[in-house]
Design a protein around this motif. Structure first.
Motif, PDB file in Angstrom:
ATOM      1  N   ARG A 106       0.790  -1.234   0.000  1.00  0.00           N
ATOM      2  CA  ARG A 106       0.000   0.000   0.000  1.00  0.00           C
ATOM      3  C   ARG A 106       0.821   1.282   0.000  1.00  0.00           C
ATOM      4  NH1 ARG A 106      -4.344  -0.539   4.634  1.00  0.00           N
ATOM      5  NH2 ARG A 106      -4.700   1.603   3.926  1.00  0.00           N
ATOM      6  N   LEU A 107       2.139   1.154  -0.010  1.00  0.00           N
ATOM      7  CA  LEU A 107       2.994   2.333  -0.060  1.00  0.00           C
ATOM      8  C   LEU A 107       3.978   2.210  -1.211  1.00  0.00           C
ATOM      9  CD1 LEU A 107       3.878   2.829   3.717  1.00  0.00           C
ATOM     10  CD2 LEU A 107       1.965   3.795   2.442  1.00  0.00           C
ATOM     11  N   GLY A 108       4.378   3.340  -1.767  1.00  0.00           N
ATOM     12  CA  GLY A 108       5.412   3.367  -2.784  1.00  0.00           C
ATOM     13  C   GLY A 108       6.558   4.239  -2.304  1.00  0.00           C
ATOM     14  N   PHE A 109       7.768   3.914  -2.737  1.00  0.00           N
ATOM     15  CA  PHE A 109       8.944   4.666  -2.292  1.00  0.00           C
ATOM     16  C   PHE A 109       9.822   5.018  -3.487  1.00  0.00           C
ATOM     17  CE2 PHE A 109       7.632   2.161   1.344  1.00  0.00           C
ATOM     18  CZ  PHE A 109       7.686   3.076   2.385  1.00  0.00           C
ATOM     19  N   VAL A 110      10.308   6.255  -3.496  1.00  0.00           N
ATOM     20  CA  VAL A 110      11.272   6.705  -4.492  1.00  0.00           C
ATOM     21  C   VAL A 110      12.410   7.375  -3.736  1.00  0.00           C
ATOM     22  CG1 VAL A 110      11.686   8.116  -6.531  1.00  0.00           C
ATOM     23  CG2 VAL A 110       9.419   7.109  -6.171  1.00  0.00           C
ATOM     24  N   PHE A 111      13.628   6.850  -3.906  1.00  0.00           N
ATOM     25  CA  PHE A 111      14.785   7.356  -3.167  1.00  0.00           C
ATOM     26  C   PHE A 111      15.790   8.010  -4.107  1.00  0.00           C
ATOM     27  CE2 PHE A 111      13.174   3.710  -0.725  1.00  0.00           C
ATOM     28  CZ  PHE A 111      12.976   4.298   0.516  1.00  0.00           C
ATOM     29  N   GLN A 112      16.663   8.801  -3.542  1.00  0.00           N
ATOM     30  CA  GLN A 112      17.698   9.457  -4.323  1.00  0.00           C
ATOM     31  C   GLN A 112      18.595   8.454  -5.033  1.00  0.00           C
ATOM     32  OE1 GLN A 112      19.901  12.439  -2.163  1.00  0.00           O
ATOM     33  NE2 GLN A 112      21.653  12.364  -3.533  1.00  0.00           N
ATOM     34  N   ALA A 113      18.872   7.330  -4.366  1.00  0.00           N
ATOM     35  CA  ALA A 113      19.809   6.344  -4.906  1.00  0.00           C
ATOM     36  C   ALA A 113      19.145   5.293  -5.794  1.00  0.00           C
ATOM     37  CB  ALA A 113      20.539   5.654  -3.759  1.00  0.00           C
ATOM     38  N   PHE A 114      17.866   5.490  -6.153  1.00  0.00           N
ATOM     39  CA  PHE A 114      17.095   4.604  -7.045  1.00  0.00           C
ATOM     40  C   PHE A 114      16.744   3.260  -6.395  1.00  0.00           C
ATOM     41  CE2 PHE A 114      20.266   6.562 -10.197  1.00  0.00           C
ATOM     42  CZ  PHE A 114      19.628   7.783 -10.178  1.00  0.00           C
ATOM     43  N   ASN A 115      17.742   2.596  -5.778  1.00  0.00           N
ATOM     44  CA  ASN A 115      17.533   1.318  -5.090  1.00  0.00           C
ATOM     45  C   ASN A 115      16.936   0.242  -5.989  1.00  0.00           C
ATOM     46  OD1 ASN A 115      18.517   2.622  -2.885  1.00  0.00           O
ATOM     47  ND2 ASN A 115      16.688   2.455  -1.628  1.00  0.00           N
ATOM     48  N   LEU A 116      17.419   0.155  -7.216  1.00  0.00           N
ATOM     49  CA  LEU A 116      17.024  -0.934  -8.110  1.00  0.00           C
ATOM     50  C   LEU A 116      17.966  -2.114  -7.912  1.00  0.00           C
ATOM     51  CD1 LEU A 116      16.406   1.092 -11.397  1.00  0.00           C
ATOM     52  CD2 LEU A 116      14.752   0.494  -9.623  1.00  0.00           C
ATOM     53  N   LEU A 117      17.459  -3.315  -8.123  1.00  0.00           N
ATOM     54  CA  LEU A 117      18.300  -4.510  -8.018  1.00  0.00           C
ATOM     55  C   LEU A 117      18.984  -4.747  -9.349  1.00  0.00           C
ATOM     56  CD1 LEU A 117      16.016  -6.900  -5.932  1.00  0.00           C
ATOM     57  CD2 LEU A 117      17.853  -5.410  -5.152  1.00  0.00           C
ATOM     58  N   PRO A 118      20.318  -4.667  -9.395  1.00  0.00           N
ATOM     59  CA  PRO A 118      21.036  -4.743 -10.678  1.00  0.00           C
ATOM     60  C   PRO A 118      20.911  -6.081 -11.388  1.00  0.00           C
ATOM     61  CG  PRO A 118      22.564  -4.824  -8.827  1.00  0.00           C
ATOM     62  CD  PRO A 118      21.235  -4.481  -8.253  1.00  0.00           C
ATOM     63  N   SER A 119      20.644  -7.149 -10.643  1.00  0.00           N
ATOM     64  CA  SER A 119      20.556  -8.477 -11.264  1.00  0.00           C
ATOM     65  C   SER A 119      19.201  -8.730 -11.919  1.00  0.00           C
ATOM     66  CB  SER A 119      20.817  -9.568 -10.221  1.00  0.00           C
ATOM     67  OG  SER A 119      19.849  -9.512  -9.181  1.00  0.00           O
ATOM     68  N   PHE A 184       6.054   7.947  -0.980  1.00  0.00           N
ATOM     69  CA  PHE A 184       7.008   8.752  -0.230  1.00  0.00           C
ATOM     70  C   PHE A 184       8.290   8.874  -1.055  1.00  0.00           C
ATOM     71  CE2 PHE A 184       4.252   7.073   3.109  1.00  0.00           C
ATOM     72  CZ  PHE A 184       3.986   8.224   3.835  1.00  0.00           C
ATOM     73  N   ALA A 185       8.698  10.105  -1.309  1.00  0.00           N
ATOM     74  CA  ALA A 185       9.891  10.362  -2.115  1.00  0.00           C
ATOM     75  C   ALA A 185      10.907  11.130  -1.281  1.00  0.00           C
ATOM     76  CB  ALA A 185       9.517  11.162  -3.365  1.00  0.00           C
ATOM     77  N   ASP A 186      12.108  10.589  -1.185  1.00  0.00           N
ATOM     78  CA  ASP A 186      13.159  11.197  -0.380  1.00  0.00           C
ATOM     79  C   ASP A 186      14.256  11.728  -1.304  1.00  0.00           C
ATOM     80  OD1 ASP A 186      14.857  12.021   1.580  1.00  0.00           O
ATOM     81  OD2 ASP A 186      15.255  10.040   2.424  1.00  0.00           O
ATOM     82  N   GLU A 187      14.286  13.042  -1.509  1.00  0.00           N
ATOM     83  CA  GLU A 187      15.252  13.695  -2.402  1.00  0.00           C
ATOM     84  C   GLU A 187      15.332  12.964  -3.742  1.00  0.00           C
ATOM     85  OE1 GLU A 187      16.571  16.479  -1.794  1.00  0.00           O
ATOM     86  OE2 GLU A 187      16.826  16.740   0.366  1.00  0.00           O
ATOM     87  N   PRO A 188      14.206  12.753  -4.438  1.00  0.00           N
ATOM     88  CA  PRO A 188      14.205  11.928  -5.647  1.00  0.00           C
ATOM     89  C   PRO A 188      15.015  12.489  -6.803  1.00  0.00           C
ATOM     90  CG  PRO A 188      12.133  13.108  -5.449  1.00  0.00           C
ATOM     91  CD  PRO A 188      12.873  13.329  -4.158  1.00  0.00           C
ATOM     92  N   THR A 189      15.351  13.786  -6.765  1.00  0.00           N
ATOM     93  CA  THR A 189      16.119  14.389  -7.855  1.00  0.00           C
ATOM     94  C   THR A 189      17.519  14.785  -7.413  1.00  0.00           C
ATOM     95  OG1 THR A 189      15.227  16.589  -7.329  1.00  0.00           O
ATOM     96  CG2 THR A 189      14.014  15.264  -8.934  1.00  0.00           C
ATOM     97  N   GLY A 190      17.914  14.376  -6.222  1.00  0.00           N
ATOM     98  CA  GLY A 190      19.195  14.803  -5.669  1.00  0.00           C
ATOM     99  C   GLY A 190      20.407  14.374  -6.469  1.00  0.00           C
ATOM    100  N   ALA A 191      20.299  13.253  -7.203  1.00  0.00           N
ATOM    101  CA  ALA A 191      21.441  12.741  -7.955  1.00  0.00           C
ATOM    102  C   ALA A 191      21.332  13.023  -9.455  1.00  0.00           C
ATOM    103  CB  ALA A 191      21.564  11.232  -7.741  1.00  0.00           C
ATOM    104  N   LEU A 192      20.402  13.908  -9.839  1.00  0.00           N
ATOM    105  CA  LEU A 192      20.130  14.134 -11.252  1.00  0.00           C
ATOM    106  C   LEU A 192      20.468  15.563 -11.663  1.00  0.00           C
ATOM    107  CD1 LEU A 192      16.608  12.411 -11.367  1.00  0.00           C
ATOM    108  CD2 LEU A 192      18.836  11.381 -11.875  1.00  0.00           C
ATOM    109  N   ASP A 193      20.769  15.743 -12.955  1.00  0.00           N
ATOM    110  CA  ASP A 193      20.999  17.093 -13.467  1.00  0.00           C
ATOM    111  C   ASP A 193      19.667  17.833 -13.552  1.00  0.00           C
ATOM    112  OD1 ASP A 193      19.844  16.939 -16.348  1.00  0.00           O
ATOM    113  OD2 ASP A 193      21.116  15.166 -16.217  1.00  0.00           O
TER     114      ASP A 193
END
Length: 270
Positions: A106-119, A184-193
């Protein structure tokens, strides 16, 4: 959309959503770390209600309690006192297992570091919340969301093959896949131009306007906050001010005034 304060409770009016339609409710939320003279009061009694389909930015000076606010509101940390309701569900006394289940479904999260699983592939990353919640992954839903965030046809790619902006688009699709009560988005654009950041913020804005998603975003950037319906300003663990539908320059000016009020000598040469 306007902000009003009634009985020390900050409310977003759309206009005055019925009580059952609040997406986020915090009542007397306090968070204290440690005890005695060394205790840190990260949150000092937050009263806040936000309706479904709203976009709220949270700003404040360093140490104001922004991260603690997000963690308590999202059930990632437990308040010392007070209660938190998400989508009408009281989460404060939930067991850790129940909280984990709620966050997955029931919740969605977007973080500055993306947190995707590379595999995993892009599609597998998007449907991961479904798998973790014990549901059958909906590939059609994943493809639909990837198309909406501008990544149609890239479901079989790996995160490492994508740019930072594209990876954050995947994270937004993943956050939306379960049609959550709140994102909930925590600095979602912090690592982007700047250009890519604007594209990501436009996607979050569109999720609110077109999908009636509810977004709560912590940011330090006035340009990012300007995409929100309202900005809440934290200072010393409390909501110190609020500003509805403002420009980046207005938000920056309010932040400067807030910082100056806390530190009158800030910016004054010795």
């Amino acid at each position: 959309m306007a902000l009003r304060r009634a009985k020390n409770t900050w409310r977003t009016t759309a206009d005055a959503a019925p009580a059952h339609d609040w997406a986020v409710e915090l009542r007397g939320v306090r968070r204290q770390y440690g005890r005695g003279a060394s205790a840190v009061h990260a949150l000092r009694g937050i009263d806040l209600t936000l309706p479904r389909g709203s976009f709220t930015a949270v700003m404040g000076p360093s140490g104001s309690g922004k991260s603690t606010f997000l963690q308590c509101a999202a059930g990632l940390d437990r308040p010392t006192d007070g209660s938190v309701r998400l989508g009408g569900t009281e989460i404060t006394g939930m067991s850790e297992n129940k909280l984990t289940e709620l966050r997955r479904s029931r919740l969605g999260f977007v973080f500055q570091a993306f947190n995707l699983l590379p595999s995993l592939t892009v599609e597998q990353n998007v449907v991961l919340p479904m798998r973790l919640a014990g549901d059958r992954p909906d590939r059609r839903r994943a493809a639909e969301l990837l198309g909406q965030v501008g990544l149609a046809g890239k479901g079989d790619r790996r995160p490492g093959e994508l740019s930072g902006g594209q990876q954050q688009r995947v994270a937004i699709a993943r956050a939306l896949v379960t049609s959550p009560d709140v994102i909930f988005a925590d600095e979602p654009t912090g690592a982007l131009d700047t250009t890519t950041a604007a594209e990501i913020l436009a996607l979050l804005r569109n999720a609110v306007d077109s999908l009636r998603a509810t977004v709560v975003m912590v940011t330090h950037d006035p340009a990012a906050a300007a995409y929100a319906d309202q900005v809440l300003f934290l200072a010393d663990g409390a909501i110190a001010d609020a500003l509805p539908s403002a420009s980046s320059s207005q938000i920056a000016a309010r932040m400067t005034a807030l910082t100056t009020a806390r530190h009158p000598l800030a910016g004054v040469a010795a």
